[in-house]
Design an enzyme around this catalytic site. Sequence first.
Site, short mmCIF file in Angstrom:
data_model
loop_
_atom_site.label_atom_id
_atom_site.label_comp_id
_atom_site.label_asym_id
_atom_site.label_seq_id
_atom_site.Cartn_x
_atom_site.Cartn_y
_atom_site.Cartn_z
N LYS A 144 0.82 -1.21 0.00
CA LYS A 144 0.00 0.00 0.00
C LYS A 144 0.85 1.25 0.00
O LYS A 144 0.51 2.25 -0.65
CB LYS A 144 -0.96 0.00 1.20
CG LYS A 144 -2.06 -1.05 1.08
CD LYS A 144 -3.09 -0.95 2.18
CE LYS A 144 -4.21 -1.96 1.94
NZ LYS A 144 -5.26 -1.90 2.96
N LYS A 160 -5.38 -10.02 -6.00
CA LYS A 160 -6.65 -10.16 -5.28
C LYS A 160 -7.58 -9.00 -5.62
O LYS A 160 -7.14 -7.88 -5.88
CB LYS A 160 -6.40 -10.23 -3.78
CG LYS A 160 -6.28 -8.89 -3.08
CD LYS A 160 -6.58 -9.01 -1.58
CE LYS A 160 -6.66 -7.61 -0.97
NZ LYS A 160 -7.95 -7.25 -0.42
N LYS A 196 -10.61 -3.26 -2.64
CA LYS A 196 -11.29 -1.97 -2.67
C LYS A 196 -10.37 -0.91 -3.22
O LYS A 196 -10.78 -0.01 -3.93
CB LYS A 196 -11.68 -1.56 -1.24
CG LYS A 196 -12.81 -2.35 -0.67
CD LYS A 196 -13.28 -1.68 0.62
CE LYS A 196 -14.25 -2.56 1.36
NZ LYS A 196 -13.84 -2.83 2.73
P1 ATP Z 1 -8.19 -2.55 0.91
O1 ATP Z 1 -7.69 -2.90 -0.47
O2 ATP Z 1 -8.43 -1.09 1.09
O3 ATP Z 1 -7.38 -3.16 2.02
P2 ATP Z 1 -10.02 -4.70 0.97
O4 ATP Z 1 -10.68 -4.95 -0.30
O5 ATP Z 1 -8.87 -5.57 1.35
O6 ATP Z 1 -9.64 -3.17 1.02
P3 ATP Z 1 -10.89 -4.80 3.70
O7 ATP Z 1 -11.98 -4.01 4.34
O8 ATP Z 1 -9.48 -4.44 3.99
O9 ATP Z 1 -11.13 -4.75 2.12
O10 ATP Z 1 -11.10 -6.33 4.05
C1 ATP Z 1 -12.27 -6.87 4.67
C2 ATP Z 1 -12.19 -8.38 4.65
O11 ATP Z 1 -12.28 -8.88 3.31
C3 ATP Z 1 -10.85 -8.94 5.19
O12 ATP Z 1 -11.13 -10.09 5.98
C4 ATP Z 1 -10.11 -9.33 3.95
O13 ATP Z 1 -9.18 -10.38 4.20
C5 ATP Z 1 -11.23 -9.78 3.07
N1 ATP Z 1 -10.87 -9.70 1.64
C6 ATP Z 1 -10.50 -8.57 1.00
N2 ATP Z 1 -10.25 -8.83 -0.29
C7 ATP Z 1 -10.45 -10.17 -0.47
C8 ATP Z 1 -10.36 -11.05 -1.57
N3 ATP Z 1 -10.00 -10.60 -2.77
N4 ATP Z 1 -10.65 -12.36 -1.41
C9 ATP Z 1 -11.01 -12.81 -0.18
N5 ATP Z 1 -11.12 -12.05 0.91
C10 ATP Z 1 -10.85 -10.73 0.78
MG MG Z 2 -7.67 -5.03 3.04
#
Ligand code: ATP
Ligand code: MG
Length: 332
Positions: A112, A195, A198
């Site tokens: 990040k 992956k 967000k």
């Molecule tokens: P950011 O990229 O800002 O970190 P994010 O998409 O990872 O956002 P989070 O709110 O950080 O979202 O994560 C919430 C939950 O979703 C966490 O348990 C994380 O491990 C899970 N998660 C996020 N992306 C994935 C993915 N691609 N596949 C499975 N689980 C995910």
């Molecule tokens: Mg995350």
Amino acid sequence: RPRVLSGIQPTAGSFHLGNYLGAVRQWVALQESHDAFYMVVDLHAITVPQDPAELRANTRLAVAQLLAAGLDPERCTLFVQSHVPEHAQLGWIMNCLTGFGEASRMTQFKDKSAKQGADRATVGLFTYPVLQVADILLYQADQVPVGEDQRQHIELTRDLAERFNGRYGQTFTVPAPYILKETGKIFDLQDPAVKMSKSASTPKGLVNLLDDPKATAKKVRSAVTDTDTVIRFDPEKKPGVSNLLGIYSTLTGTAVADLEQKYEGQGYGALKTDLAEVMVEFVTPFRTRTQEYLDDPETLDSLLAKGAEKARAVAAETLAQTYDRMGLLPAK
Ligand code: ATP
Ligand code: MG
């Protein structure tokens, strides 16, 4: 009942398919069998700049989505992280227990911060895994249902819990990750090597649950697969197709092997068209339910107040014990 704790960031508004399949879906299941604590982690969201009005709206929106996904405040403790000040307080304690090198090895921070540059990436972003340690240890959680990307942070949590217990006496439960093999990592539909995220996905590769269902269907139909045409689950050689099969299988409860058989001899087009339909059927009622919860912010806020009260009872006890063990003089 064993205890679980997990959190989700109120960033970007909509949850994406990875959040749902990797985490939230398990949260819903675990509230039946576990003493479950789930929170919207607004203190984590502010590790990158947030517009105040948007952050406030997105926090309620995250809660509405959690309810729409099936969380029941009667069956779990649902709250907002900043409503429980003990998170920041134990976070500081954990900062004082973490090695600088140890924190520097967290790959999420490296990824990040690399995108933001050294001077824009904040110290808060650097220590956010340590705040996450505090989030988990405050509740003496046995298990932490998260996606695969969080495994390293759970490892850090275990290390710090053991370190504290070793130095000051048994205080914290050492938690285990709860990560499902099939859905622990959902990939970007346009780039199945990364992956779904967000903050980092390509717009066309990111399936937001609150997007217009038609747009979602289109994204699924234009997902990147490969030049071969065989529909087979093989994450190494066929990451795109395997990602679609995994999503399809979980959303419909059909075994991957049955899907492979169903689509034998058919091209990727058939698989994508059907999955697009499955997705639309899933997101359409989800959107409606989310909107219904959003339409009643007073009810949302009052259930959050109750959740925070329940969470605080547990968190305050752990924090008091921690302060005491470390020798912080109690206020008279
Ligand atoms: P950011 O990229 O800002 O970190 P994010 O998409 O990872 O956002 P989070 O709110 O950080 O979202 O994560 C919430 C939950 O979703 C966490 O348990 C994380 O491990 C899970 N998660 C996020 N992306 C994935 C993915 N691609 N596949 C499975 N689980 C995910
Ligand atoms: Mg995350």
